[in-house]
Design a protein around this motif. Structure first.
Motif, PDB file in Angstrom:
ATOM      1  N   ARG A   1      -2.956   4.315  -4.203  1.00  0.00           N
ATOM      2  CA  ARG A   1      -3.476   4.592  -5.551  1.00  0.00           C
ATOM      3  C   ARG A   1      -2.444   4.235  -6.622  1.00  0.00           C
ATOM      4  N   LEU A   2      -1.187   4.512  -6.350  1.00  0.00           N
ATOM      5  CA  LEU A   2      -0.134   4.150  -7.300  1.00  0.00           C
ATOM      6  C   LEU A   2      -0.106   2.641  -7.511  1.00  0.00           C
ATOM      7  N   HIS A   3      -0.188   1.900  -6.427  1.00  0.00           N
ATOM      8  CA  HIS A   3      -0.187   0.439  -6.533  1.00  0.00           C
ATOM      9  C   HIS A   3      -1.430  -0.059  -7.278  1.00  0.00           C
ATOM     10  N   ALA A   4      -2.579   0.493  -6.929  1.00  0.00           N
ATOM     11  CA  ALA A   4      -3.829   0.040  -7.543  1.00  0.00           C
ATOM     12  C   ALA A   4      -3.843   0.275  -9.052  1.00  0.00           C
ATOM     13  N   LEU A   5      -3.299   1.404  -9.492  1.00  0.00           N
ATOM     14  CA  LEU A   5      -3.372   1.768 -10.906  1.00  0.00           C
ATOM     15  C   LEU A   5      -2.223   1.206 -11.747  1.00  0.00           C
ATOM     16  N   THR A   6      -1.194   0.681 -11.102  1.00  0.00           N
ATOM     17  CA  THR A   6      -0.047   0.167 -11.868  1.00  0.00           C
ATOM     18  C   THR A   6       0.165  -1.335 -11.739  1.00  0.00           C
ATOM     19  N   LYS A   7      -0.498  -1.998 -10.787  1.00  0.00           N
ATOM     20  CA  LYS A   7      -0.188  -3.410 -10.546  1.00  0.00           C
ATOM     21  C   LYS A   7      -0.485  -4.295 -11.755  1.00  0.00           C
ATOM     22  N   MET A   8      -1.420  -3.901 -12.608  1.00  0.00           N
ATOM     23  CA  MET A   8      -1.725  -4.701 -13.791  1.00  0.00           C
ATOM     24  C   MET A   8      -0.551  -4.729 -14.772  1.00  0.00           C
ATOM     25  N   TYR A   9       0.361  -3.759 -14.640  1.00  0.00           N
ATOM     26  CA  TYR A   9       1.515  -3.692 -15.535  1.00  0.00           C
ATOM     27  C   TYR A   9       2.720  -4.465 -14.988  1.00  0.00           C
ATOM     28  N   ASP A  10       2.580  -5.045 -13.804  1.00  0.00           N
ATOM     29  CA  ASP A  10       3.682  -5.770 -13.168  1.00  0.00           C
ATOM     30  C   ASP A  10       4.937  -4.902 -13.162  1.00  0.00           C
ATOM     31  N   PRO A  11       4.893  -3.726 -12.541  1.00  0.00           N
ATOM     32  CA  PRO A  11       6.003  -2.781 -12.648  1.00  0.00           C
ATOM     33  C   PRO A  11       7.212  -3.184 -11.813  1.00  0.00           C
ATOM     34  N   ILE A  12       8.348  -2.626 -12.171  1.00  0.00           N
ATOM     35  CA  ILE A  12       9.535  -2.680 -11.320  1.00  0.00           C
ATOM     36  C   ILE A  12       9.549  -1.384 -10.519  1.00  0.00           C
ATOM     37  N   VAL A  13       9.655  -1.501  -9.206  1.00  0.00           N
ATOM     38  CA  VAL A  13       9.619  -0.336  -8.330  1.00  0.00           C
ATOM     39  C   VAL A  13      10.937  -0.244  -7.582  1.00  0.00           C
ATOM     40  N   THR A  14      11.579   0.911  -7.657  1.00  0.00           N
ATOM     41  CA  THR A  14      12.797   1.141  -6.895  1.00  0.00           C
ATOM     42  C   THR A  14      12.515   2.126  -5.772  1.00  0.00           C
ATOM     43  N   ALA A  15      13.298   2.019  -4.711  1.00  0.00           N
ATOM     44  CA  ALA A  15      13.136   2.928  -3.569  1.00  0.00           C
ATOM     45  C   ALA A  15      14.427   2.911  -2.778  1.00  0.00           C
ATOM     46  N   GLU A  16      14.565   3.893  -1.886  1.00  0.00           N
ATOM     47  CA  GLU A  16      15.730   3.928  -1.021  1.00  0.00           C
ATOM     48  C   GLU A  16      15.289   4.326   0.379  1.00  0.00           C
ATOM     49  N   MET A  17      16.268   4.607   1.219  1.00  0.00           N
ATOM     50  CA  MET A  17      15.984   4.985   2.600  1.00  0.00           C
ATOM     51  C   MET A  17      14.956   6.106   2.625  1.00  0.00           C
ATOM     52  N   GLY A  18      13.941   5.958   3.434  1.00  0.00           N
ATOM     53  CA  GLY A  18      12.902   6.980   3.544  1.00  0.00           C
ATOM     54  C   GLY A  18      11.586   6.493   2.994  1.00  0.00           C
ATOM     55  N   GLN A  19      11.602   5.907   1.782  1.00  0.00           N
ATOM     56  CA  GLN A  19      10.360   5.469   1.154  1.00  0.00           C
ATOM     57  C   GLN A  19      10.286   3.952   0.977  1.00  0.00           C
ATOM     58  N   GLN A  20      11.402   3.253   1.185  1.00  0.00           N
ATOM     59  CA  GLN A  20      11.400   1.807   0.949  1.00  0.00           C
ATOM     60  C   GLN A  20      10.409   1.085   1.851  1.00  0.00           C
ATOM     61  N   ILE A  21      10.297   1.525   3.096  1.00  0.00           N
ATOM     62  CA  ILE A  21       9.378   0.866   4.023  1.00  0.00           C
ATOM     63  C   ILE A  21       7.937   1.154   3.631  1.00  0.00           C
ATOM     64  N   SER A  22       7.663   2.380   3.221  1.00  0.00           N
ATOM     65  CA  SER A  22       6.307   2.726   2.788  1.00  0.00           C
ATOM     66  C   SER A  22       5.870   1.845   1.627  1.00  0.00           C
ATOM     67  N   VAL A  23       6.758   1.670   0.653  1.00  0.00           N
ATOM     68  CA  VAL A  23       6.435   0.815  -0.498  1.00  0.00           C
ATOM     69  C   VAL A  23       6.253  -0.628  -0.051  1.00  0.00           C
ATOM     70  N   ALA A  24       7.141  -1.113   0.807  1.00  0.00           N
ATOM     71  CA  ALA A  24       7.062  -2.505   1.256  1.00  0.00           C
ATOM     72  C   ALA A  24       5.774  -2.781   2.014  1.00  0.00           C
ATOM     73  N   GLN A  25       5.287  -1.800   2.747  1.00  0.00           N
ATOM     74  CA  GLN A  25       4.077  -1.994   3.532  1.00  0.00           C
ATOM     75  C   GLN A  25       2.814  -2.001   2.676  1.00  0.00           C
ATOM     76  N   ILE A  26       2.817  -1.265   1.586  1.00  0.00           N
ATOM     77  CA  ILE A  26       1.593  -1.066   0.809  1.00  0.00           C
ATOM     78  C   ILE A  26       1.557  -1.894  -0.468  1.00  0.00           C
ATOM     79  N   PHE A  27       2.688  -2.000  -1.151  1.00  0.00           N
ATOM     80  CA  PHE A  27       2.699  -2.738  -2.415  1.00  0.00           C
ATOM     81  C   PHE A  27       2.728  -4.245  -2.156  1.00  0.00           C
ATOM     82  N   GLY A  28       2.158  -4.984  -3.078  1.00  0.00           N
ATOM     83  CA  GLY A  28       2.264  -6.436  -3.053  1.00  0.00           C
ATOM     84  C   GLY A  28       2.994  -6.884  -4.304  1.00  0.00           C
TER      85      GLY A  28
END
Length: 566
Positions: free
Chosen positions: A395-422
């Motif tokens: 849902r975060l990706h779907a609602l923010t992708k139109m804004y071309d956001p910068i997303v930061t992450a670290e150990m623990g959540q980086q893989i989750s973001v990499a798997q779901i976000f494009g």
């Protein structure tokens, strides 16, 4: 209004020598620095005296030197410019070790300016003294102790040259207090040659490139594997990579650091490779007959067991760092060079072939890949009423992708973001790839937001990681940087749980968080907007409120890290 000191010309400095603080500020100006992140101390007060007498270089006060380093990394990674951090001697330097090592692992160009006790006290165990050069030698690309005022400008100019030449990385300049108080001559950056050891090969190996293209024409199951070297090479490399993939019709996968160099919407994209990567990417690397690695070190996350690859496969590796070639995996052809130069020549060589390979030769290979793509790479938990991390990030990706956001992450959540976000462009996903540092995401988001004031910047983190640098939320509030902090609450260090190292049974291990704060209330205490989501129906409205808010945002929810099937 800029002060007279800020506008002093180089000619003025010849007749009126500058003090150390003035030299540092002028050197930063001449290296196009506009923002620095730091924390004051006695050894660097001469620099702070000058900072407060000018306003063309903006200083951002952090709450801890680790935060300064990660903010400088976020700044550098989101812009391609050099990030600058300023710390004092002793504990100021030792607190900077983690971001320096992080920057070295991820090839991030940052310059660390640090104070030191007076030269007469070095080696006497003086107050707030440490062997800065010795301690930071293993975690910097280059470091130097300035022993004389006339060497100060030269050392800073050299630091910027080394940080950005070849494989980028962190450089440290150690400045004793008496040097900063002294007066001396200033020299321009052009007067300082780059260190010979850091001049990378610029003349590509034409014979090796021709041999590489010849291998590609014969390949029936090729795979292109890209890394941070492509991202660091800049916009021309990104354009050439996309041209190269379309021209050769080779499937593309990447490391965490290579995200966005090839767009996620591209037809050749297989998602990330490695243990947490997609089924298609991992099968393609395992079963290919030719692996073309560009700007990727072929490290352990991707090639933990090289023997699982097809015995008939061959490897081409392109890297600007000669030491990275053949380091982990024996390659058939190694090409040292900048990714953009090598890709340009590969394209030219391919187009000049008298017998251009028929794209139909890859038809069976793509049929296999499409079959792998159809399989479910990442498991999804039952929907129900539970707030799962998968659903949250989707849902975060779907609602923010139109804004071309910068997303930061670290150990623990980086893989989750990499798997779901494009990610469609590079420098949009900023994470601690090589060191996997907890607490990286929040200060990195601060640096990215300072560098990109009009862009949506989101730090996706967990309740374990965010607590290591939560103090930098205060920095974001002070400097009016409206970063959005998205906390997935799991009551465990997410990386350990994802690796299966934390038990979910009643008998919890010591990695279980026995006391987790109410982050929404904590955010409010800092002066941020704090929201707590506990129902699926609340999620979308809260994300929309986050986007519209001009203040920092903290969102908490229960959940756990996504585990991949590879």
């Amino acid at each position: 209004m800029t002060s007279d000191k800020a506008s002093r010309s180089f000619e003025d400095s010849l007749s009126n020598p500058m003090n150390g603080g003035e030299i540092v500020l002028q050197a930063l100006r001449d290296n196009a620095v506009e923002h620095i992140f730091g924390y004051p101390g006695a050894a660097v007060l001469p620099i702070y005296d000058e900072i407060f007498q000018q306003d063309d270089i903006k200083h951002y006060l952090v709450r801890h030197e680790q935060g300064a380093g990660h903010a400088a990394q976020g700044y550098a990674r989101s812009t391609g410019k050099v990030g600058v951090m300023l710390v004092t001697s002793g504990p100021g330097v030792t607190n900077a070790i983690t971001p320096l090592q992080d920057a070295l692992a991820d090839s991030t160009p940052i310059v660390c300016l640090c104070g030191q006790v007076p030269t007469t006290l070095i080696g006497t165990d003086a107050f707030q003294e440490c062997d800065t050069v010795g301690i930071t030698r293993p975690c910097t690309k280059y470091n130097i102790l300035v022993n004389h005022i006339d060497d100060l400008a030269k050392s800073i100019h050299l630091a910027f040259k080394v940080a950005t030449s070849g494989r980028p990385g962190p450089v440290l300049v150690d400045m004793p207090k008496d040097v900063l108080f002294a007066s001396g001559e200033y020299v321009l950056p052009d007067a300082v040659p780059s260190h010979a050891h850091y001049r990378p090969a610029v003349q590509d190996d034409h014979n090796a490139i021709r041999s590489a293209v010849a291998l590609m024409t014969k390949a029936r199951r090729p795979a292109l594997y890209i890394g941070g070297g492509v991202t660091n090479a800049g916009p021309e490399a990104w354009r050439l990579l996309r041209t190269f993939a379309e021209l050769t019709n080779v499937p593309v996968t990447s490391t965490l650091m290579g995200f966005g160099a090839y767009p996620a919407s591209g037809s050749n994209w297989l998602q990330m490779a490695g243990e947490p990567g997609s089924h298609a990417a991992n099968r393609a690397i395992r079963d290919c007959d030719l692996l073309i690695a560009v700007g990727a070190r072929l490290d352990g996350l991707i090639t933990q067991d090289p023997d699982v690859r097809s015995p008939c496969s061959r490897t081409i590796q392109v890297d600007i760092d000669a030491a990275a070639i053949n380091k982990r995996v024996p390659v058939d052809i190694g090409i040292q060079g900048n990714a953009s130069h090598v890709l340009a020549e590969m394209i030219q060589t391919w187009n000049s072939l008298s017998d251009v390979p028929d794209r139909s030769r890859l038809q069976n290979w793509w049929a296999q890949i499409d079959g792998w793509r159809a399989q479910k790479s990442y498991p999804r938990e039952p929907v129900g009423e539970a707030i799962t991390p998968q659903h949250v990030l989707e849902r975060l990706h779907a609602l923010t992708k139109m804004y071309d956001p910068i997303v930061t992450a670290e150990m623990g959540q980086q893989i989750s973001v990499a798997q779901i976000f494009g990610f469609e462009r590079p420098n949009r996903f900023i994470t601690s790839g090589g060191l996997a540092t907890m607490g990286f995401g929040l200060p990195a988001a601060l640096g990215a937001q300072i560098a990109n004031p009009g862009r949506l910047v989101i730090a996706v983190t967990g309740d374990a990681s965010v607590q290591t640098t939560i103090k930098e939320l205060s920095s974001a509030i002070q400097h009016q940087a409206p970063i959005k902090i998205f906390i997935l609450r799991g009551e465990h260090p997410g990386g350990l749980r994802g690796a299966g190292q934390v038990s979910d049974r009643k008998n919890r291990t010591h990695a279980y968080w026995a006391s987790v704060p109410d982050f929404a209330e904590l955010a409010k205490a800092y002066g941020a907007l704090g929201l707590r989501c506990e129902k699926r129906s609340e999620l979308d409205p809260m994300i929309e409120e986050m986007i519209e808010s001009g203040r920092s945002f903290v969102d908490t929810r229960p959940g756990s890290v996504i585990r991949a099937i590879s």
